[in-house]
Design an enzyme around this catalytic site. Structure first.
Site, PDB file in Angstrom:
ATOM      1  N   THR A 129      -6.027   2.905  -5.579  1.00  0.00           N
ATOM      2  CA  THR A 129      -5.779   1.471  -5.414  1.00  0.00           C
ATOM      3  C   THR A 129      -6.610   0.646  -6.385  1.00  0.00           C
ATOM      4  OG1 THR A 129      -5.142   1.645  -3.093  1.00  0.00           O
ATOM      5  CG2 THR A 129      -6.005  -0.482  -3.825  1.00  0.00           C
ATOM      6  N   GLU A 183       0.811  -1.210   0.000  1.00  0.00           N
ATOM      7  CA  GLU A 183       0.000   0.000   0.000  1.00  0.00           C
ATOM      8  C   GLU A 183       0.853   1.273   0.000  1.00  0.00           C
ATOM      9  OE1 GLU A 183      -2.843   2.726  -0.053  1.00  0.00           O
ATOM     10  OE2 GLU A 183      -3.303   0.595  -0.221  1.00  0.00           O
ATOM     11  N   HIS A 210      -0.841   3.334   4.879  1.00  0.00           N
ATOM     12  CA  HIS A 210      -1.915   4.069   4.216  1.00  0.00           C
ATOM     13  C   HIS A 210      -2.011   5.462   4.832  1.00  0.00           C
ATOM     14  CE1 HIS A 210      -5.866   5.231   2.770  1.00  0.00           C
ATOM     15  NE2 HIS A 210      -5.986   4.109   2.069  1.00  0.00           N
ATOM     16  N   HIS A 268       0.369   2.773  -5.705  1.00  0.00           N
ATOM     17  CA  HIS A 268       0.391   4.173  -6.146  1.00  0.00           C
ATOM     18  C   HIS A 268       1.309   4.971  -5.229  1.00  0.00           C
ATOM     19  CE1 HIS A 268      -2.258   5.095  -2.750  1.00  0.00           C
ATOM     20  NE2 HIS A 268      -3.085   4.153  -3.178  1.00  0.00           N
TER      21      HIS A 268
END
Length: 694
Positions: A281, A237, A397, A458
């Site tokens: 995502t 993530e 995150h 990303h």
């Protein structure tokens, strides 16, 4: 007041890339036409109604401006109708993100509304009950329309094809304003719906022609090297490539991933870029498992995942004898995965409700990574082999929170930016969880019969934090070129006996699917994929971004600016060869994005039938607990799962984690073996395909 406020927001809250006096003038003008038009509605009313109308219009437009400021701060983009339409699939986590995004100064956006209300309440502004002549009201409306026409004309003078060729919302807001962008987006959304209704099989001709003409044969020396192996797809993530081998105060941030990256058994890529848009995502998942680009607005999974036809990796491997499963410690409905994964052919979908979740296990978005991997072991050992298992991590995150009991030996950085300063710590925690998981694979013997793929979905730090990134990475003059280069994300394939090395080819997430299928020995020429095998020779290395920008080994284009990819120097006077290369890249990017959009918006795959492939029927799948319990119990009779091979003895007790939430003592086995492990197959909370279809 509204015009001045909007201009203040443009210059202090957005990064629109205004360049030169002419663009500054356009930026100052563009709020006026729509402001006059909207506020002018009140002129058609009489008495008290006209004053109330002004307040309401001011409040609504201010709220929309405020919402876009918050969204832009984290995602460097503006809100769209498609995004709002799909907001229900992400709303559960919005409060956490918004709390970390809002700044006190943002509320100044409502200052003019407050002033207007106060002036009316204290009667400093006295309500005039006399009706305004309709002629005057119409004159104001006409002036607003003429002013917009002039604005549009000047905008096209500076940026031809603004509304027809651009893929970047920043340009429209910069030249025409936020309200015009909103209208433009609404029209485009309506057109997309119309496209779907009118689409036919003939629309696929140009798509198939382009893919055929640009097809590059896969690298035969790697074809089938992982055939029949289990596949773990580990989603890192918000993980950027610069974290690999990065040290802070002399300490490696990601020592476990660094070791994997440099292993002789690992194929690693150091020039693979994320290509996500608003879907973040979900866009990454779409590209990795479908080789289709996300849309410039909204999320394909959220808005079209329930209805579109796909030819995704899980369904392809399922028909090649694989069991397919996805794991995530968040709600199953996030990004509409509950429905999309059925369309993609996932047999099992293990989401948050299938795990033992306690208050300190959850970091706001779902399970912390160490607990997530630990509890996932009970489901992994029950999957019939070979299997394809995608595991989506969460701890790294935004806004990168890490509670005190999990603070690592990597200290917070000192850039002064809260987002950046927490990033290394959560990345380090993620790396530790990877180390624990890989150790379990080795201990259970799964490592010998599995290929593990790692990918970053990303960016973790958006362009709004460039000053802090410049300080962290010690880059002087950090600019849009540097930001474009920081869109690199890790991509690694590791497996015992795999001929590894670091590959420097330029590519993106769109290229992962054909690369993976070739490694597994799955023939893929019949599928419509916009990517190409990253290991193939003589492949085109143009990386397309949704904004219309691109990166190649030689050139980097950001907006109207061209840079030398190797040196970072801006090319103000390109040579003939550079102009030719730029034009070729621009044409390729425009074409490939347009064709992919045509496939997605028109749901064109419903008209296409690959040889030997059976289309997915979503009704064949159920992710209900009872159905999955029965299916997993029945599947053990095949005798291919890790649990079956161990004659029913669970390996969960062999999973070692130092997660403080699960332990009474550090560096020892989980004292509880986690309550979830004792239930094993009989109480497995999973998701599965109906046995009749399987």
């Amino acid at each position: 007041m509204f015009w001045a406020k909007t201009l203040w927001v443009y210059n202090t809250r957005f990064s629109l890339g205004v360049d030169g006096a002419f663009q500054k003038m356009l930026l100052a003008i563009n709020p006026l036409p729509t402001t006059l038009l909207l506020f002018g509605i009140a002129l058609y009313m009489t008495g008290r109604k006209s004053y109330i109308a002004v307040v309401i219009v001011d409040a609504i437009t201010s709220t929309w401006l405020f919402a876009n400021v918050l969204y832009y701060r984290e995602f460097s983009d503006f809100m769209t109708f498609a995004l709002m339409k799909g907001s229900s699939s992400v709303s559960s986590n919005l409060s956490i993100a918004i709390a970390g995004i809002i700044k006190p100064g943002d509320f100044l956006i409502f200052l003019d509304v407050l002033i207007l209300i106060v002036l009316l309440v204290v009667r400093y502004i006295k309500m005039d009950m006399r009706p305004i002549k309709k002629r005057f009201a119409m004159l104001v409306t006409a002036f607003a329309v003429v002013l917009f026409g002039a604005n549009l004309s000047m905008a096209y003078h500076d940026r031809s094809g603004l509304l027809t060729r651009t893929f970047d919302s920043n340009y429209i807001v910069k030249y025409l304003g936020l309200n015009v962008y909103t209208v433009y987006d609404g029209v485009r959304t309506a057109q997309t719906s119309a496209v779907r209704a009118k689409a036919s099989a003939s629309d696929l001709k140009s798509v198939k022609r382009w893919i055929k003409n640009n097809h590059v044969p896969a690298n035969v020396s790697y074809t089938g090297v992982a055939k029949g192996k289990n596949v773990f797809v580990i989603h890192l993530e918000s993980f950027q490539q610069f974290l690999i081998d990065f040290k802070y105060e002399g300490k490696e941030v990601t020592p476990n991933l660094n070791k994997i990256y440099h292993s002789s058994n690992t194929l690693a890529f150091d020039n693979v870029f994320n290509q996500v848009a608003q879907g973040k995502t979900s866009d990454a998942e779409l590209m990795l498992e479908n080789s289709l680009y996300g849309l410039s607005e909204g999320s394909v999974m959220s808005n079209l995942g329930s209805s579109n036809t796909f030819e995704a990796v899980p369904s392809i491997l399922d028909q090649d004898g694989y069991t397919t499963a996805a794991f995530h410690g968040d709600k199953g409905s996030f990004w509409n995965r509950d429905n999309t994964y059925k369309q993609w052919g996932y047999d099992y979908w293990f989401s948050k409700s299938y795990y033992d979740v306690k208050s300190d296990y959850d970091m706001g978005y779902g399970l912390k990574d160490k607990i997530f991997f630990k509890q996932s072991a009970q489901y992994i050992e029950q999957l019939p082999q070979p299997f394809y298992a995608k595991m989506i991590t969460l701890t790294n995150h935004y806004p990168y929170p890490l509670d005190k009991q999990n603070v690592t030996d990597i200290p917070k950085t000192d850039t002064g930016d809260k987002t950046v300063d927490g990033y290394l710590q959560t990345a380090h925690y993620l790396d530790q969880s990877i180390g624990e998981f890989m150790a379990w694979l080795k201990k259970t013997g799964l490592e010998k019969n599995s290929m593990v793929m790692f990918y970053g979905d990303h960016y973790g730090v958006s362009s709004n934090h460039n000053p802090a990134m410049a300080k962290l990475l010690k880059i002087k003059g950090y600019n849009e070129y540097n930001d474009a280069q920081q869109q690199r994300v890790p991509l690694m394939f590791t497996m015992p006996g795999l001929k590894g090395g670091i590959n420097h080819t330029y590519g993106g997430e769109i290229d992962v699917m054909p690369t993976l299928l070739n490694l597994l020995g799955v023939k893929d020429s019949q599928y419509l994929m916009f990517g190409s095998d990253l290991l193939a020779k003589n492949r085109n290395q143009t990386v397309a971004f949704r904004s219309g920008n691109f990166v190649t080994p030689e050139l980097t284009k950001v907006g109207n600016h061209l840079y030398d990819t190797k040196t970072g120097e801006r090319i103000k006077h390109p040579t003939e060869a550079q102009e030719k290369a730029e034009n070729a890249a621009v044409n390729r990017v425009t074409t490939v994005l347009s064709l992919s959009d045509r496939v997605v918006n028109g749901d064109l795959l419903r008209f296409y039938k690959p040889s030997g492939y059976t289309k997915v029927d979503a009704s064949d799948y159920s992710y209900k607990l009872k159905t999955s319990e029965d299916e997993l119990k029945k599947s053990q009779k095949k005798g291919t799962s890790l649990l079956a091979k161990n004659k029913g003895k669970s390996t969960v007790d062999e999973y070692v984690t130092d997660a403080p939430e699960l332990k009474s003592g550090k560096n020892s086995k989980d004292s509880s073996s986690d309550s979830s492990s004792s239930s094993s197959a009989s109480s497995a909370k999973s998701a599965s395909k109906k046995s009749s279809a399987k």
